[in-house]
Design a protein around this motif. Structure first.
Motif, PDB file in Angstrom:
ATOM      1  N   LEU A 247       0.933  -1.220   0.141  1.00  0.00           N
ATOM      2  CA  LEU A 247      -0.055   0.017  -0.102  1.00  0.00           C
ATOM      3  C   LEU A 247       0.906   1.350   0.072  1.00  0.00           C
ATOM      4  N   LEU A 248       1.778   1.261   0.862  1.00  0.00           N
ATOM      5  CA  LEU A 248       2.854   2.384   1.002  1.00  0.00           C
ATOM      6  C   LEU A 248       3.653   2.555  -0.196  1.00  0.00           C
ATOM      7  N   LEU A 249       3.871   1.540  -1.205  1.00  0.00           N
ATOM      8  CA  LEU A 249       4.754   1.827  -2.378  1.00  0.00           C
ATOM      9  C   LEU A 249       3.745   1.619  -3.492  1.00  0.00           C
ATOM     10  N   SER A 250       2.398   1.673  -3.422  1.00  0.00           N
ATOM     11  CA  SER A 250       1.719   1.484  -4.561  1.00  0.00           C
ATOM     12  C   SER A 250       1.698   2.561  -5.733  1.00  0.00           C
ATOM     13  N   GLY A 251       2.636   3.864  -5.134  1.00  0.00           N
ATOM     14  CA  GLY A 251       2.871   5.050  -6.330  1.00  0.00           C
ATOM     15  C   GLY A 251       3.910   4.353  -7.190  1.00  0.00           C
ATOM     16  N   VAL A 252       4.805   3.626  -6.704  1.00  0.00           N
ATOM     17  CA  VAL A 252       5.753   2.970  -7.183  1.00  0.00           C
ATOM     18  C   VAL A 252       5.378   2.119  -8.255  1.00  0.00           C
ATOM     19  N   ILE A 253       4.302   1.298  -7.824  1.00  0.00           N
ATOM     20  CA  ILE A 253       3.961   0.367  -8.548  1.00  0.00           C
ATOM     21  C   ILE A 253       3.149   0.860  -9.903  1.00  0.00           C
ATOM     22  N   VAL A 254       2.507   1.947  -9.678  1.00  0.00           N
ATOM     23  CA  VAL A 254       1.693   2.831 -10.541  1.00  0.00           C
ATOM     24  C   VAL A 254       2.679   3.277 -11.559  1.00  0.00           C
ATOM     25  N   LYS A 255       3.774   3.920 -11.185  1.00  0.00           N
ATOM     26  CA  LYS A 255       4.710   4.688 -11.887  1.00  0.00           C
ATOM     27  C   LYS A 255       5.474   3.579 -12.908  1.00  0.00           C
ATOM     28  N   GLU A 256       5.849   2.409 -12.549  1.00  0.00           N
ATOM     29  CA  GLU A 256       6.400   1.246 -13.247  1.00  0.00           C
ATOM     30  C   GLU A 256       5.525   0.818 -14.287  1.00  0.00           C
ATOM     31  N   THR A 257       4.085   0.747 -13.808  1.00  0.00           N
ATOM     32  CA  THR A 257       3.169   0.253 -14.666  1.00  0.00           C
ATOM     33  C   THR A 257       3.064   1.129 -15.869  1.00  0.00           C
ATOM     34  N   ARG A 258       2.832   2.421 -15.637  1.00  0.00           N
ATOM     35  CA  ARG A 258       2.700   3.324 -16.749  1.00  0.00           C
ATOM     36  C   ARG A 258       3.700   3.330 -17.614  1.00  0.00           C
ATOM     37  N   HIS A 259       5.074   3.443 -17.012  1.00  0.00           N
ATOM     38  CA  HIS A 259       6.156   3.333 -18.052  1.00  0.00           C
ATOM     39  C   HIS A 259       6.291   1.992 -19.077  1.00  0.00           C
ATOM     40  N   TYR A 260       6.179   1.052 -18.473  1.00  0.00           N
ATOM     41  CA  TYR A 260       6.381  -0.289 -19.092  1.00  0.00           C
ATOM     42  C   TYR A 260       5.110  -0.741 -19.788  1.00  0.00           C
ATOM     43  N   LEU A 261       4.034  -0.752 -18.968  1.00  0.00           N
ATOM     44  CA  LEU A 261       2.697  -1.444 -19.682  1.00  0.00           C
ATOM     45  C   LEU A 261       1.675  -0.485 -20.404  1.00  0.00           C
ATOM     46  N   TRP A 262       1.535   0.719 -19.785  1.00  0.00           N
ATOM     47  CA  TRP A 262       0.445   1.468 -20.451  1.00  0.00           C
ATOM     48  C   TRP A 262       1.155   2.232 -21.449  1.00  0.00           C
ATOM     49  N   GLU A 263       2.499   2.624 -21.625  1.00  0.00           N
ATOM     50  CA  GLU A 263       3.039   3.360 -22.571  1.00  0.00           C
ATOM     51  C   GLU A 263       3.871   2.386 -23.585  1.00  0.00           C
ATOM     52  N   GLY A 264       3.645   1.200 -23.324  1.00  0.00           N
ATOM     53  CA  GLY A 264       3.863   0.168 -24.338  1.00  0.00           C
ATOM     54  C   GLY A 264       5.570  -0.028 -24.606  1.00  0.00           C
ATOM     55  N   ARG A 265       6.322  -0.084 -23.323  1.00  0.00           N
ATOM     56  CA  ARG A 265       7.761  -0.491 -23.180  1.00  0.00           C
ATOM     57  C   ARG A 265       8.013  -1.900 -22.523  1.00  0.00           C
ATOM     58  N   LEU A 266       7.005  -2.877 -22.938  1.00  0.00           N
ATOM     59  CA  LEU A 266       7.156  -4.224 -22.251  1.00  0.00           C
ATOM     60  C   LEU A 266       8.686  -4.532 -22.545  1.00  0.00           C
ATOM     61  N   ASP A 267       9.282  -4.452 -23.473  1.00  0.00           N
ATOM     62  CA  ASP A 267      10.554  -4.974 -24.061  1.00  0.00           C
ATOM     63  C   ASP A 267      11.493  -4.426 -23.603  1.00  0.00           C
ATOM     64  N   GLU A 268      11.585  -3.261 -23.047  1.00  0.00           N
ATOM     65  CA  GLU A 268      12.594  -2.529 -22.588  1.00  0.00           C
ATOM     66  C   GLU A 268      13.379  -2.904 -21.163  1.00  0.00           C
ATOM     67  N   ALA A 269      14.446  -2.974 -21.137  1.00  0.00           N
ATOM     68  CA  ALA A 269      15.288  -3.263 -20.115  1.00  0.00           C
ATOM     69  C   ALA A 269      15.515  -2.329 -19.078  1.00  0.00           C
ATOM     70  N   SER A 270      15.234  -2.767 -17.876  1.00  0.00           N
ATOM     71  CA  SER A 270      15.453  -1.852 -16.716  1.00  0.00           C
ATOM     72  C   SER A 270      16.835  -2.202 -15.968  1.00  0.00           C
ATOM     73  N   GLU A 271      17.247  -1.248 -15.154  1.00  0.00           N
ATOM     74  CA  GLU A 271      18.428  -1.302 -14.403  1.00  0.00           C
ATOM     75  C   GLU A 271      18.232  -2.236 -12.976  1.00  0.00           C
ATOM     76  N   GLU A 272      16.939  -2.198 -12.566  1.00  0.00           N
ATOM     77  CA  GLU A 272      16.784  -2.986 -11.421  1.00  0.00           C
ATOM     78  C   GLU A 272      16.960  -4.400 -11.881  1.00  0.00           C
TER      79      GLU A 272
END
Length: 453
Positions: A426-451
């Motif tokens: 719950l406290l990190l739900s903002g991080v979940i939304v941010k990552e989801t927006r970047h990779y899923l909603w904006e179509g970058r599922l094939d992009e590699a991340s540093e994490e």
């Protein structure tokens, strides 16, 4: 033993009161809304689960991590757990169990995303992660990370160990007359062979056993539903009625009321799919994946298969069988209803025995891995061998332990584990939304991340 059972049950009933049910289901609903109903991507996630993510860092494949998580979830919770929920909460518990799975998909997605984002490497260079690392690295609350890891270690001896070994020895004894101590010794020996091989050995075994046995069990359920065809519609109506009415009448049995249906349905739903529990993310963190969202999508399919499909089918099989032959279920024990339902199928007792034994065996393997990773987090890799020895010893003892004590202990540990994990999600739900927006909603599922590296 009776006094201990009563004390543990009282603690479990208190923990699983209104506050925990609201927190658990509320988290599922909250994340479902914040993630724009991420469940709509389930079929895309299923496709990703069988597509190797080549060139990515991790210990096992995405499917291997999913199979390990599924091994820990598809087990007695889907078979005996659903039967117990119906016995204690009435037919309406099936709907609450199913709804916990449907909305729990979003929570499984969120906690798995965080596990990959905040994962790290251990002293041997292997990827490790899970809620303890999420809490420590994301929230910087070391004390709560330690609390989660400690509770998980204790919980492995219940939900992943004694419940499973007892279920195997009991069903083998009932079907073939094999002494429970003998089957317990065989299960312990087979478990030791795989567990000592580490996560890769566990993943390899689970990749082969879980899909085959899931299909085998589902086909058995479909055959029984075909036999009970005339009772399917009334059974569905009774399940819905029992979830929202004070009493559920029909087929010669009475439900336990709305609160009982909700309490046992949700508790068994969590026991089965582990959404919000925080265990599956430990396996997700080892996966070879380009970014956190890809593995989060793959991980959430575990809840879909486990509860939305398998648990729902078990519940419908039991309730429709009860309506078809109520006299056969009169006075049946909590753990006997599924067995009685499968008796309608020629050779059904053998189908159930094989399915339950294999499911429970793979659950033993999956939970041993969870325990090892938490022990490693708390005490370092040197403590893993000692943990394995204790785990295998308790595994054997589970064959002769009171079932009531085992189930109540497991419910209690599940609730205690879920709390720190749900707080972090719950406290990190903002991080979940941010990552989801970047990779899923904006179509970058094939992009590699540093994490992920």
């Amino acid at each position: 033993m009776q006094t201990l059972t009563q004390v543990v049950k009282a603690c479990s009933d208190f923990l699983w009161g209104v506050p925990m049910l609201v927190m658990l289901f509320g988290t599922h609903l909250f994340l479902t809304v914040r993630l724009h109903f991420v469940q709509r991507h389930t079929f895309k996630a299923i496709r990703l689960s069988v597509t190797p993510d080549k060139g990515s860092e991790g210990e096992v494949s995405q499917f291997g991590a999913l199979a390990t998580a599924l091994a820990a979830t598809i087990g007695t919770g889907n078979i005996i757990g659903v039967s117990t929920a119906i016995a204690l909460g009435g037919p309406g518990a099936v709907l609450w169990c199913w709804l916990t799975g449907v909305f729990g998909i979003a929570t499984k997605y969120g906690e798995s995303l965080l596990a990959v984002k905040y994962r790290t490497r251990n002293e041997k260079g292997a990827m490790v992660g899970g809620p303890m690392y999420t809490i420590e690295r994301g929230l910087h609350w070391k004390w709560m990370a330690v609390l989660f890891a400690a509770l998980t270690v204790v919980a492995t001896f219940g939900i992943g160990c004694t419940v499973q070994s007892h279920a195997i020895s009991d069903v083998v004894h009932t079907t073939f007359g094999v002494p429970m101590a003998v089957s317990g010794a065989v299960v312990t020996l087979l478990s030791a062979v795989v567990i000592l091989g580490g996560v890769k050995a566990i993943a390899q075994v689970c990749e082969k056993l879980v899909p085959f046995m899931s299909l085998f069990y589902i086909l058995g359920c479909l055959a029984i539903l075909a036999i009970n065809w005339n009772f399917l519609a009334p059974a569905l109506a009774l399940i819905v009625q029992g979830a929202f009415s004070a009493r559920a009448l029909g087929g010669g049995f009475v439900g336990g009321g709305v609160m009982a249906a909700c309490r046992y349905g949700m508790a068994r739903g969590l026991f089965s799919n582990e959404s919000g529990l925080g265990t599956a993310p430990i396996a997700a963190a080892t996966a070879q994946t380009k970014n956190p969202v890809r593995q989060a999508l793959v991980s959430m399919t575990g809840t879909f298969w486990d509860t939305v499909v398998v648990c729902a089918m078990t519940g419908l099989v039991v309730v429709s069988s009860m309506m078809r032959d109520p006299a056969a279920f009169a006075g049946a024990g909590d753990d006997a209803m599924t067995r009685l339902a499968f008796a309608n199928l020629p050779g059904g007792q053998y189908v159930l025995t094989l399915a339950l034994s294999v499911f429970a065996f793979t659950t033993i393997l999956g939970w041993s891995f969870y325990g090892e990773k938490c022990v490693e987090y708390l005490f370092g890799a040197r403590a893993i061998t000692a943990y394995r020895v204790v785990y295998l010893a308790v595994l054997f003892l589970g064959t002769v332990t009171s079932l009531d004590l085992v189930w109540n202990f497991s419910d209690l540990m599940n609730g205690l584990m879920a709390f720190p994990n749900l707080v972090s999600v719950l406290l990190l739900s903002g991080v979940i939304v941010k990552e989801t927006r970047h990779y899923l909603w904006e179509g970058r599922l094939d992009e590699a991340s540093e994490e992920t590296v």
